[in-house]
Design a protein around this motif. Structure first.
Motif, PDB file in Angstrom:
ATOM      1  N   ASN A 368      27.196  37.189  42.682  1.00 34.37           N
ATOM      2  CA  ASN A 368      26.615  36.266  41.852  1.00 34.37           C
ATOM      3  C   ASN A 368      26.520  37.059  40.430  1.00 34.37           C
ATOM      4  N   GLY A 369      26.073  38.188  40.301  1.00 36.64           N
ATOM      5  CA  GLY A 369      26.268  39.163  39.023  1.00 36.64           C
ATOM      6  C   GLY A 369      27.641  39.005  38.718  1.00 36.64           C
ATOM      7  N   TYR A 370      28.402  39.046  39.287  1.00 37.66           N
ATOM      8  CA  TYR A 370      29.988  39.195  38.818  1.00 37.66           C
ATOM      9  C   TYR A 370      30.620  37.716  38.370  1.00 37.66           C
ATOM     10  N   PHE A 371      30.066  36.960  38.815  1.00 35.63           N
ATOM     11  CA  PHE A 371      30.224  35.350  38.324  1.00 35.63           C
ATOM     12  C   PHE A 371      30.244  35.312  36.990  1.00 35.63           C
ATOM     13  N   PHE A 372      29.117  35.793  36.207  1.00 34.01           N
ATOM     14  CA  PHE A 372      28.935  35.880  34.765  1.00 34.01           C
ATOM     15  C   PHE A 372      30.054  36.668  33.941  1.00 34.01           C
ATOM     16  N   THR A 373      31.231  37.308  34.663  1.00 31.57           N
ATOM     17  CA  THR A 373      32.219  37.665  33.892  1.00 31.57           C
ATOM     18  C   THR A 373      32.944  36.975  33.097  1.00 31.57           C
ATOM     19  N   GLY A 374      33.133  35.615  33.531  1.00 35.42           N
ATOM     20  CA  GLY A 374      33.774  34.741  32.482  1.00 35.42           C
ATOM     21  C   GLY A 374      32.885  34.420  31.286  1.00 35.42           C
ATOM     22  N   ALA A 375      31.500  34.285  31.346  1.00 34.10           N
ATOM     23  CA  ALA A 375      30.646  34.325  30.079  1.00 34.10           C
ATOM     24  C   ALA A 375      30.698  35.398  29.411  1.00 34.10           C
ATOM     25  N   LEU A 376      31.067  36.685  29.900  1.00 34.80           N
ATOM     26  CA  LEU A 376      30.981  37.859  29.257  1.00 34.80           C
ATOM     27  C   LEU A 376      32.107  37.877  28.448  1.00 34.80           C
TER      28      LEU A 376
END
Length: 547
Positions: A368-376
């Motif tokens: 779930n944390g890795y999902f934020f890679t797109g936002a990063l």
């Protein structure tokens, strides 16, 4: 009409209309004014400095380059660790922390919601104190409370019972909120104190990055740390980093507020320009080259917590003035294209673990944390909005005979509209057709929204600095306050909304609201200058000349 911006019938040069570029198209009536202005150095010799610096060696605009850049570096760093880190730290662990503390998911969302409520409620008080006593005391106290709050959160996991742990953790999050307000609301205004108009784009984009991008990086790290080291260590790791930021604040961030003379030598007032254009002769004072008699402050003098009183106005009057700015149409526009859109972006983060933990996705806390890679990635790309805004401003100014209008910051929002449309509506489609492989597409869409948020927020922030610099502190406080109240509001219902109506309905609604909000960019660009004239006259009449 200046490139689509309607001219004012009464004041050709209100605040936000500046001579920015020396061009071959400069009319004879303006040549003297251009030569009397102070210009940039090196490759920027054709750029006129806005605002014009004083002769006081303590003027933040005249600080050595290293001093301004170090102050900005710690400002940027502290925006990350005190404003960007606390909120998203628990986002990817929403489900895991709820199971650990034996509470419902909504109560974990409220750990962030109540924290943001404190940030919003404290905003007006911070604004008044900053206007009265400067920005440095607010940054120092924010750093101290941020460190204390993180320490309380660590203590929350050492309590004898789970209900007690939740209560202490909530208290720590509230104190962390006290450490967030100043950095979230005063930082962009501080850029306007230290840097000239043509230097603000990249730096403003970097501060926007802390919300739209680095918050996502925090979520990525937090998911992995929670899964491997536990929730308590999230705060244990953060504590020494915040202590370092607090030390940097104390030693390298002097007071940026400065009592700038109303009329700096060499700068013509609007009335003088009108008289010149009307054929009347007006004597314009040439810039003084004499050295200042004001002594340069020592390092110890620079690092005083309090450096004086910057306003003699009553604090209740200053507090009331904050809300008067809501009558300014430009501020309503800023709320639509910045505060509300950022709230939608952050609001979705409350639901991501709820959406992607169950089948068919089945993501772990770390995933779930890795999902934020797109936002990063989207946020990093969003840094380009700053230089792009500066490039468009210079280009439009050259085509406008060297005259810059604050509305030249708005056209970049065209890119934001495209990014938001692609992000929100494709996100909605992918969520309405749930498949494991679609998680990558959803992450890409969230990144597109992050990119659009960075572009829109940078454009709006620069517009406020250029058009309403005198009132920028109050306006950014208003923006921050409304944004954080919306963050709290979303935390109270967005999880139930996603569960009952489906996440696709939620993201589609956000997309419609976003596109409708951006339609206001057209009238804002066309009528913005006339609005600036009206605001300047009304504010001067009812609020008096701001000190």
């Amino acid at each position: 009409m200046a490139l689509g911006v309607l001219e004012s019938k009464t004041d050709p040069k209100p605040p936000g209309t500046e001579y920015l570029v020396d061009t071959a198209q400069t009319s004879a009536g303006h040549e003297l004014e251009h030569t009397n202005f102070k210009h940039g150095k090196g490759k920027k010799t054709d750029i006129i400095l806005v605002p014009q610096p004083s002769n006081d060696p303590n003027d933040p605009l005249l600080w050595p380059t290293w001093k301004r850049e170090v102050a900005f570096a710690f400002l940027f760093f502290n925006c990350i660790i005190f404003a960007a880190c606390p909120g998203p730290m628990v986002a990817p662990a929403t489900i895991g922390l709820a199971l650990q503390l034996h509470v419902e998911v909504k109560k974990i969302a409220l750990l962030s919601g109540y924290q943001l409520l404190v940030v919003g409620a404290l905003g007006p008080i911070v604004s008044v104190l900053a206007q009265k006593y400067g920005k440095r005391p607010q940054f120092v106290f924010a750093s101290i409370f941020g460190v204390i709050g993180t320490g309380i959160c660590i203590a929350g996991f050492d309590q004898p019972s789970l209900p007690k742990s939740y209560d202490v953790l909530l208290a720590g999050r509230l104190v962390q909120g006290l450490g967030t307000t100043a950095y979230e609301s005063l930082s962009v205004a501080a850029i306007g104190d230290m840097f000239f108009l043509h230097e603000r784009g990249l730096r403003t984009a970097l501060l926007v990055l802390t919300t739209a991008c680095l918050a996502s990086f925090v979520a990525i790290c937090a998911g992995t740390i929670f899964e491997n080291l536990g929730a308590r260590n999230l705060f244990v790791i953060l504590l020494p980093i915040q202590a370092f930021g607090m030390l940097g604040n104390l030693l390298f961030m002097p007071e940026t507020q400065f009592k700038r003379p109303i009329a700096v030598a060499g700068v013509a007032s609007s009335e003088e320009i009108q008289e010149k254009q009307g054929g009347n002769s007006t004597t314009e004072e040439a810039p003084s080259n004499s050295s200042s008699t004001v002594p340069k402050r020592s390092f110890v003098g620079d690092m005083r917590i309090f450096s004086g009183v910057y306003s003699t106005n009553n604090m209740f009057k200053l507090l009331a003035e904050i809300f008067i700015h809501l009558f300014n149409p430009a501020i309503v526009w800023v709320m639509l294209v910045s505060a509300i859109l950022v709230s939608c972006f952050v609001g979705v983060s409350y639901t991501l673990a709820q959406i992607f933990t169950p089948p068919p996705y089945g993501l772990t806390v770390a995933q779930n944390g890795y999902f934020f890679t797109g936002a990063l990635v989207g946020g990093i790309l969003g840094i380009s909005a700053g230089p792009l805004c500066d490039f468009i401003a210079r280009t439009f100014a050259r085509r406008n005979k060297g005259i810059y209008e604050a509305e030249f910051r708005i056209p970049v929002c065209i890119f934001a509209v495209i990014l938001f449309a692609v992000g929100w509506f494709t996100f909605s489609w992918a969520l309405s057709h749930p498949q494991y492989n679609h998680v990558y597409l959803c992450s890409f869409c969230y990144g597109a929204v992050s990119f659009g948020t960075s572009v829109a927020s940078t454009s709006a922030g620069l517009y406020i600095l250029d058009a309403f610099k005198k009132y920028s502190t109050e306006i950014f406080i208003l923006q921050m306050m409304i944004k954080n109240f919306l963050f709290y509001a979303f935390s109270t219902f967005v999880n139930d909304w996603a569960a009952e109506k489906g996440p696709a309905n939620m993201t589609r609604t956000f997309g419609i609201v976003t596109i409708c909000g951006f339609t206001t960019c057209i009238p804002m660009y066309v009528f913005g200058k006339r609005n600036r004239v009206w605001v300047h006259k009304m504010w001067t009449r009812y609020l008096g000349e701001k000190e």
